[in-house]
Design a protein around this motif. Structure first.
Motif, PDB file in Angstrom:
ATOM      1  N   ILE A 357      12.153   3.165  18.777  1.00 26.73           N
ATOM      2  CA  ILE A 357      10.824   3.060  17.868  1.00 26.73           C
ATOM      3  C   ILE A 357      11.351   1.650  17.218  1.00 26.73           C
ATOM      4  CG2 ILE A 357       9.767   3.858  16.090  1.00 26.73           C
ATOM      5  CD1 ILE A 357      10.427   6.577  16.810  1.00 26.73           C
ATOM      6  N   SER A 358      12.524   1.424  16.476  1.00 25.92           N
ATOM      7  CA  SER A 358      12.544   0.136  16.057  1.00 25.92           C
ATOM      8  C   SER A 358      12.340  -0.903  16.422  1.00 25.92           C
ATOM      9  CB  SER A 358      13.689   0.250  15.073  1.00 25.92           C
ATOM     10  OG  SER A 358      14.853   0.483  16.031  1.00 25.92           O
ATOM     11  N   LYS A 359      12.330  -0.932  17.983  1.00 33.23           N
ATOM     12  CA  LYS A 359      12.015  -2.406  18.639  1.00 33.23           C
ATOM     13  C   LYS A 359      10.397  -2.518  18.618  1.00 33.23           C
ATOM     14  CE  LYS A 359      16.360  -3.643  20.191  1.00 33.23           C
ATOM     15  NZ  LYS A 359      17.061  -2.325  20.214  1.00 33.23           N
ATOM     16  N   TYR A 360       9.859  -1.708  18.537  1.00 31.93           N
ATOM     17  CA  TYR A 360       8.338  -1.834  18.639  1.00 31.93           C
ATOM     18  C   TYR A 360       7.817  -2.316  16.919  1.00 31.93           C
ATOM     19  CZ  TYR A 360       8.792   0.110  23.185  1.00 31.93           C
ATOM     20  OH  TYR A 360       9.027   0.369  24.488  1.00 31.93           O
ATOM     21  N   GLY A 361       6.521  -2.189  17.271  1.00 29.28           N
ATOM     22  CA  GLY A 361       5.824  -2.387  16.063  1.00 29.28           C
ATOM     23  C   GLY A 361       4.626  -3.523  16.148  1.00 29.28           C
ATOM     24  N   MET A 422       3.974  12.609  13.405  1.00 31.18           N
ATOM     25  CA  MET A 422       3.099  11.826  14.706  1.00 31.18           C
ATOM     26  C   MET A 422       2.644  10.407  13.955  1.00 31.18           C
ATOM     27  SD  MET A 422       3.286  13.032  17.434  1.00 31.18           S
ATOM     28  CE  MET A 422       2.861  11.869  18.721  1.00 31.18           C
ATOM     29  N   LEU A 423       1.982  10.589  12.738  1.00 30.36           N
ATOM     30  CA  LEU A 423       1.572   9.384  12.281  1.00 30.36           C
ATOM     31  C   LEU A 423       2.607   8.219  11.846  1.00 30.36           C
ATOM     32  CD1 LEU A 423      -1.183  10.713   9.834  1.00 30.36           C
ATOM     33  CD2 LEU A 423      -1.556   9.669  12.014  1.00 30.36           C
ATOM     34  N   TRP A 424       3.772   8.775  11.636  1.00 28.15           N
ATOM     35  CA  TRP A 424       4.791   7.827  11.096  1.00 28.15           C
ATOM     36  C   TRP A 424       5.237   7.146  12.383  1.00 28.15           C
ATOM     37  CZ3 TRP A 424      10.576   8.619   9.645  1.00 28.15           C
ATOM     38  CH2 TRP A 424      10.980   7.419   8.704  1.00 28.15           C
ATOM     39  N   LEU A 425       5.400   7.649  13.544  1.00 30.08           N
ATOM     40  CA  LEU A 425       5.580   7.479  14.792  1.00 30.08           C
ATOM     41  C   LEU A 425       4.701   6.254  15.346  1.00 30.08           C
ATOM     42  CD1 LEU A 425       7.134   7.645  17.656  1.00 30.08           C
ATOM     43  CD2 LEU A 425       5.405   8.897  18.371  1.00 30.08           C
ATOM     44  N   TYR A 426       3.415   6.663  15.087  1.00 30.09           N
ATOM     45  CA  TYR A 426       2.425   5.547  15.391  1.00 30.09           C
ATOM     46  C   TYR A 426       2.245   4.415  14.611  1.00 30.09           C
ATOM     47  CZ  TYR A 426      -2.186   4.232  17.095  1.00 30.09           C
ATOM     48  OH  TYR A 426      -3.051   3.484  17.679  1.00 30.09           O
ATOM     49  N   ARG A 427       2.757   4.778  13.225  1.00 28.22           N
ATOM     50  CA  ARG A 427       2.606   3.573  12.375  1.00 28.22           C
ATOM     51  C   ARG A 427       3.802   2.454  12.817  1.00 28.22           C
ATOM     52  NH1 ARG A 427       4.602   0.229  10.181  1.00 28.22           N
ATOM     53  NH2 ARG A 427       4.886  -0.358   7.799  1.00 28.22           N
ATOM     54  N   PHE A 431       1.529   0.072  14.607  1.00 29.47           N
ATOM     55  CA  PHE A 431       1.014  -0.797  13.506  1.00 29.47           C
ATOM     56  C   PHE A 431       1.900  -1.841  12.854  1.00 29.47           C
ATOM     57  CE2 PHE A 431      -2.440   2.569  12.238  1.00 29.47           C
ATOM     58  CZ  PHE A 431      -3.361   2.029  13.007  1.00 29.47           C
ATOM     59  N   GLY A 432       1.717  -2.647  11.977  1.00 29.69           N
ATOM     60  CA  GLY A 432       2.725  -3.605  11.190  1.00 29.69           C
ATOM     61  C   GLY A 432       2.569  -4.844  12.005  1.00 29.69           C
TER      62      GLY A 432
ATOM     63  N   THR B 159       2.164  -2.031   3.006  1.00 31.79           N
ATOM     64  CA  THR B 159       1.744  -1.216   1.896  1.00 31.79           C
ATOM     65  C   THR B 159       0.438  -0.405   2.383  1.00 31.79           C
ATOM     66  OG1 THR B 159       0.659  -3.187   1.157  1.00 31.79           O
ATOM     67  CG2 THR B 159       2.742  -2.357   0.009  1.00 31.79           C
ATOM     68  N   ALA B 160      -0.379  -1.066   3.345  1.00 34.60           N
ATOM     69  CA  ALA B 160      -1.624  -0.419   3.600  1.00 34.60           C
ATOM     70  C   ALA B 160      -1.416   0.586   4.565  1.00 34.60           C
ATOM     71  CB  ALA B 160      -2.705  -1.555   4.288  1.00 34.60           C
ATOM     72  N   ASN B 161      -0.504   0.315   5.465  1.00 33.83           N
ATOM     73  CA  ASN B 161       0.097   1.657   6.268  1.00 33.83           C
ATOM     74  C   ASN B 161       0.636   2.693   5.597  1.00 33.83           C
ATOM     75  OD1 ASN B 161      -0.831   0.394   8.977  1.00 33.83           O
ATOM     76  ND2 ASN B 161       1.068  -0.972   8.817  1.00 33.83           N
TER      77      ASN B 161
END
Lengths: 497, 637
Positions: A357-361, A422-427, A431-432, B159-161
């Motif tokens: 997971i940490s390789k993505y974002g 799930m949301l944490w995975l997605y984030r 995202f980011g 922070t938004a996330n």
């Protein structure tokens, strides 16, 4: 004798497999892929026709075919009711998509790969429509072989360890089931499920036999604590393998619980409710917490599968219409959503060759379409109303609440955790800011991927808003199952007095 | 027509969401704004019909879930309550849509933003027009989802996330209670449709059940569980932590979702379920306590915050507390009244703050503002109106609704009522102080921003300010105009009949004069007072802060709720997850399960293999021993 629809469904993929197997290898990869797509699609259409022809108001089995195989011992007997038909459609649907999704990622022996998938389809459909214990057992076990091969041949680095772990677990459980089936034969003189429903099984042996069946189904579900093979198997399996494993293979056990555990051993099922509830609760909470901490996308989804299947087992053993219908619905829903999630992981894995997971974002900046479909499935997985995930979970919890407040309350906590992981995975994945320069090079979904993922997404949303076609298909059979269950239970209690 | 109201925003959302890139920014903004505006106009028409023609309807659109006893439809229920909500939601939404055209004009993802806003509007409409608890739950989670999308709209901002996830999960905790409430309703009444449930409530008022070993009244338990859901969505104390963080989202979102509409869903739920709540005095008292505590607690935090949006967010939290204690004392219509007026002035404040932030180029710290009232005269005027209305300055809309809440708390006549009344008055003063603090620090005093010259400051474009005028008019007049309607005075005596249920008719007494006049007088006095302490004599505040350092820190750190929850829930879940994974799965199950087993087999097979040494004398020896053992057994037998 009408047209043997079920047997055709069962045998068609194998015929396709034979064609591919004996086709000239020089005819290239494409030919075998076209054959398998054609065959699986035909099978899918056939299964839809089956659904159309199926009369949902009839109690009991339809399209029954019976052939004597070993006189007086085993008959080839197949048939379906409202419980099994949906699984057949799920199988044909997912298999078709899987075969369509097979592409250059399978680097070698594509032909054999397709053969394995088609062979597995045969076995899975066989499982869902066999009405004879021995036939069921044969399909059930034979289905493992292609999966074993898919993991062992086309898997990742630790594929051999995973394949063996998978085989060891599932085989140990199954051996006990075989013993139980033989015992049933010696006790009653038949292995015909319909006859057995009427004969009933001696109360004295029910608990032992139930446990024997349970050991096999629990491993396949998988229930805690025999779940550890699943994350390993998923991680090492190729994408298609994971999809088939999560979407269909796991469902055999849930189906088995409904058809055999509850159907054949009502008294024992009643007796062991606390055990099942306990293990299901552990599965829901414990594996959700584990899923929270995963660093590998596939492992996370694998653990979430365990949690979702925990809901299924819990729902089945509520012995309420809502609970069992919910469980069936949840299995179908999980079949669609987890398949899609594994495909989603596969999509980025093919491009980046890592599942960490940490390789993505920041993927959303480069793959907006992917971000959208992934979001839909993440939401389905966390049970958002409007997706199939919600309907299943909600009905299960509703049914459970009728039976036991405490269990339902604790299980509902799992829904919160589900949202969290799930949301944490997605984030973290989508995202980011983009931190890994590799991500910048990603290309958005190509056409086949769009077709596959959007058809799964639409299915999940459509039946989330309008689950009636599925629920009305199962309702008569489930109600009948529960009536039978209660009637049998009454007989046993009367006899005991 | 009702279908149009509900589905126009959805259609707009789909168009902007999927075809936004093709049709371009402008077109998608126009389409979404237009569709939602049409929906708003139709809502006003429906509201008019409901008021003057007594129109109510329940339109069934389709079957949703049928399983066992459960039978749920997709439906649109129009009655007094839902028509009020329709107006609030669509009106504020339309205004926010138009405002966003200006506010988001520099954002690269405008169609997506508009699509989310419209989608939110749809979900909110589904929520308020439901005729059963399940559809309500659908809307409930739907608005939560849109809120998640919109808080995390700037997806690159960590922070938004975090804030988006936090909002969703804290809401899920509330929803956990809500869902259990629905299960219990279904378990008790065998249905989840409002009508059927509400009709059966009186029959079940004495029923008890055992829950976790404790015997409880069914109705009270249902009320309690539903209220947990309401607490989550309406950010009441203990479940409030997400709301201030939610300010990470764009400001129009804060105005629409986190001030005017979504956060009031909890109040709506309690009012909608008045036929159940009326039978549970215990839970009503509980609601009073929670509402009152939130009102007070959030106001104290708002006093010391420096982020302009966070101050308004805590203010929202506090005002929601007012609404809840109004329902707690049984004055549901008053709660709805405050919800209605609050939507105007709080949206106005947020959008006004947005206008300020816009001119400062995303600066939100009020310590870095000041002295700009001449440069932003229009915004300033609007903010003053909003502040006056919020603080309950006489004859503006907040005055009517807030004072009525305090009055009814007093008239409740029990200790909870008096307590709530006094806290209510005290909090009104706090509200006034923090609101004026915000206004004075932002617009008066010295200009404190170093990064840009004051000459850069100017009012926002007309597309942003024009919608605010509507809100300003509402803030001034809504209270006065709609007082009779909401309170059932004059010709509207039975306005709420059929949608709000009162076990005993609401009292028509009036509290003694000193209660009536106390609040407005205090609120008015606090204006010069705030002016004095925040602008003229700053040493007073500094002295107060240094003298009460611990209290100041407590407030500044928001009572340490975030830190506490971090340890209690986040860290412990992560620890458990890791422990289960590494220790139990890895060290116990695998070690003694498959790995252990395969080691065991390996061990024995190596032993067995060693047995096959190939030396004849070894085999002969074993055979000899075997024979002798068997012989011995036979002989002994």
């Amino acid at each position: 004798m009408s047209f043997p629809l079920l047997s055709s469904l069962i045998i068609l993929p194998t015929i396709g497999a034979i064609f591919i197997l004996f086709g000239r290898s020089s005819s290239g990869y494409n030919a075998s892929k076209y054959i398998s797509i054609f065959v699986s699609l035909a099978n899918f259409v056939l299964s839809i026709y089956l659904w159309y022809a199926f009369d949902k108001n009839i109690v009991g089995f339809q399209f029954v075919e019976e052939k004597v195989w070993l006189t007086g011992f085993i008959n080839y007997k197949v048939g379906i009711d409202g419980i099994s038909i949906l699984f057949i459609i799920l199988t044909t649907f997912i298999t078709t998509l899987c075969i369509y999704s097979v592409n250059s990622t399978v680097k070698y022996r594509l032909k054999d790969f397709l053969v394995a998938i088609l062979f597995m389809e045969t076995m899975m459909i066989g499982v869902f429509c066999s009405l004879d214990l021995v036939i069921f057992y044969l399909f059930f076990e034979a289905g493992l072989i292609p999966m074993f091969l898919i993991i062992g041949i086309w898997g990742g680095d630790r594929r051999v360890y995973s394949a063996f772990k998978f085989f060891l677990y599932t085989l140990l459980g199954s051996v006990l089931m075989l013993v139980a089936i033989i015992t049933i034969y010696w006790m009653t003189g038949t292995t015909d499920v319909v006859e057995l429903y009427q004969l009933g099984i001696d109360l004295k042996y029910q608990n032992l036999l139930w446990l024997a069946f349970f050991s096999s189904f629990a491993v396949k579900t998988p229930m805690w604590p025999v779940h550890t093979w699943l994350p390993d198997a998923h991680v090492e399996a190729p994408t298609v393998g994971s999809v088939l494993l999560a979407a269909i293979l796991l469902k055999m056990a849930g189906y088995g619980f409904i058809r055999f555990s509850v159907g054949l051993f009502p008294a024992a099922s009643e007796f062991f409710v606390p055990l099942v509830f306990g293990l299901s609760l552990v599965a829901i909470i414990y594996t959700s917490l584990i899923a929270l901490m995963q660093e590998d996308m596939k492992k996370l989804i694998a653990y979430s599968s365990v949690a979702h299947m925990g809901f299924v087992t819990m729902g089945i053993f509520t012995m309420t219409v809502e609970g069992i219908e919910g469980s069936i619905f949840q299995m179908i829903s999980h079949g669609i959503i987890s398949a899609a999630l594994f495909l989603c992981v596969g999509v980025v894995y093919e491009r980046m060759h890592t599942r960490e997971i940490s390789k993505y974002g920041g993927i959303v900046s480069v793959m907006p379409r992917y971000a959208l479909v992934f979001m839909i499935f993440a939401l389905g997985s966390l049970g958002l109303p409007g997706t199939t995930g919600f309907v299943g979970e909600f009905l299960i919890l509703l049914g459970t609440f009728k039976v036991n407040f405490v269990v339902a309350t604790i299980a509902s906590l799992g829904v919160i955790l589900g949202a969290a992981y799930m949301l944490w995975l997605y984030r973290r994945v989508v995202f980011g800011e983009i931190t890994n320069s590799e991500v910048n090079k990603l290309i958005d979904l190509n056409r086949p991927e769009i077709i596959i993922l959007s058809s799964l997404a639409l299915t999940s949303i459509f039946f989330g808003f309008y689950p009636d076609p599925l629920l009305s298909t199962t309702s008569v059979s489930v109600e009948n199952l529960i009536d039978q269950f209660n009637a049998n239970l009454k007989i046993y209690t009367v006899n005991n007095l | 027509m009702e279908k149009l109201i509900v589905f126009l925003p959805l259609i707009a959302s789909i168009i902007a969401g999927f075809y936004g890139k093709i049709i371009g920014n402008k077109t998608s903004q126009i389409i979404t704004s237009l569709f939602v505006s049409i929906s708003a106009i139709l809502s006003v028409y429906v509201f008019y019909n409901v008021i003057f023609n007594g129109y109510t309807d329940n339109i069934v659109i389709a079957k949703w879930i049928t399983s066992g006893l459960l039978d749920v439809n997709w439906s649109i229920k129009i009655d007094q309550l839902s028509s009020v909500m329709l107006v609030v939601v669509t009106l504020v939404s339309a205004i926010v849509h138009i405002y966003s055209i200006g506010y988001m004009s520099h954002d690269p993802h405008q169609p997506r933003f508009m699509s989310y806003l419209s989608l939110f509007t749809f979900a909110m409409l589904v929520l308020v027009t439901s005729d059963n608890f399940l559809q309500l739950f659908f809307g409930w989670e739907g608005v939560g989802l849109c809120s998640y999308f919109l808080i995390g709209f700037w997806f690159k901002k960590p922070t938004a996330n975090e804030a988006a996830i936090k909002a969703f999960i804290v809401n899920r905790v509330g929803d956990f209670g809500f869902a259990l409430g629905i299960f219990l309703i279904f378990y008790t009444f065998g249905t989840v449709n409002y009508e059927d449930v509400f009709n059966q409530v009186p029959k079940f008022q004495e029923n008890k059940l055992i829950f976790f070993g404790i015997e409880l009244n069914v109705i009270s338990l249902i009320c309690f569980l539903l209220f947990i859901g309401a607490m989550g969505k309406s950010a009441q104390i203990f479940l409030h932590t997400w709301l201030p963080d939610a300010m990470e989202g764009p400001t129009p979102v804060s105005a629409l979702i986190h001030a005017a509409t979504m956060v009031t869903a909890g109040v709506f739920l309690v009012v909608r379920c008045s036929p159940i709540y009326e039978y549970s005095p215990i839970v009503l008292n509980f609601i009073t306590v929670i509402g009152m505590s939130t009102a007070f607690f959030a106001a104290t935090i708002a006093l010391v915050q420096n982020d302009i949006k966070k101050i308004i967010a805590y203010s929202t939290c506090s005002q929601l507390g007012y609404m809840f204690f109004a329902t707690g004392v049984g004055a549901y219509n008053v709660a709805m009244f405050h919800l209605f007026t609050h939507a105007f002035f709080k949206a106005l404040l947020f959008l006004g703050a947005g206008s300020v932030i816009h001119s400062f180029h995303d600066e939100q710290d009020i310590n870095k503002m000041g002295g700009i009232y001449k440069h932003l005269p229009f915004t300033y005027a609007l903010m003053v109106i909003g502040t006056l209305a919020l603080t309950g300055f006489p004859f503006l809309s907040g005055f009517y609704s807030k004072d009525l809440i305090i009055e009814f708390a007093f008239l409740k006549g029990n200790s909870f009522g008096y307590y709530a009344c006094s806290i209510g008055i005290f909090t009104a003063v706090l509200t006034s102080i923090y609101s004026w603090r915000l206004l004075f620090k932002t617009f008066h005093g010295e200009y404190n921003n170093k990064s840009q010259p004051i000459s850069n400051m100017h009012d926002s474009p007309i597309v942003m300010l024009a919608p605010l005028v509507i809100l300003a008019i509402g803030s001034i007049l809504a209270g006065f105009i709609f007082k009779d309607l909401f309170m059932g005075y004059g010709s509207f005596t039975n306005f709420w009949e059929g949608s709000i249920f009162f076990l005993e008719p609401l009292t028509t007494d009036h509290p003694p004069g000193y209660i009536l006049y106390l609040t407005p007088v205090l609120v008015t006095i606090s204006i010069p007072f705030s002016y004095y302490i925040f602008l003229k004599n700053k040493s007073f505040i500094n002295g107060l802060v240094s003298f009460n350092r611990p209290i100041y820190l407590l407030l500044k750190n928001k009572w340490y709720f975030d830190e506490l929850y971090e340890i209690l829930f986040v860290k412990s879940s992560k620890f458990l997850g890791k422990y289960f994974w590494k220790k139990i799965d890895g060290m116990v199950i695998d070690r003694f399960g498959p790995d252990g087993l395969s080691k065991l087999f390996k061990y024995f097979s190596i032993k067995a293999a060693k047995f096959q040494s190939g030396y004849i004398y070894q085999y002969a020896f074993v055979m000899l021993i075997g024979f002798s053992v068997i012989l011995t057994i036979i002989i002994v037998k």
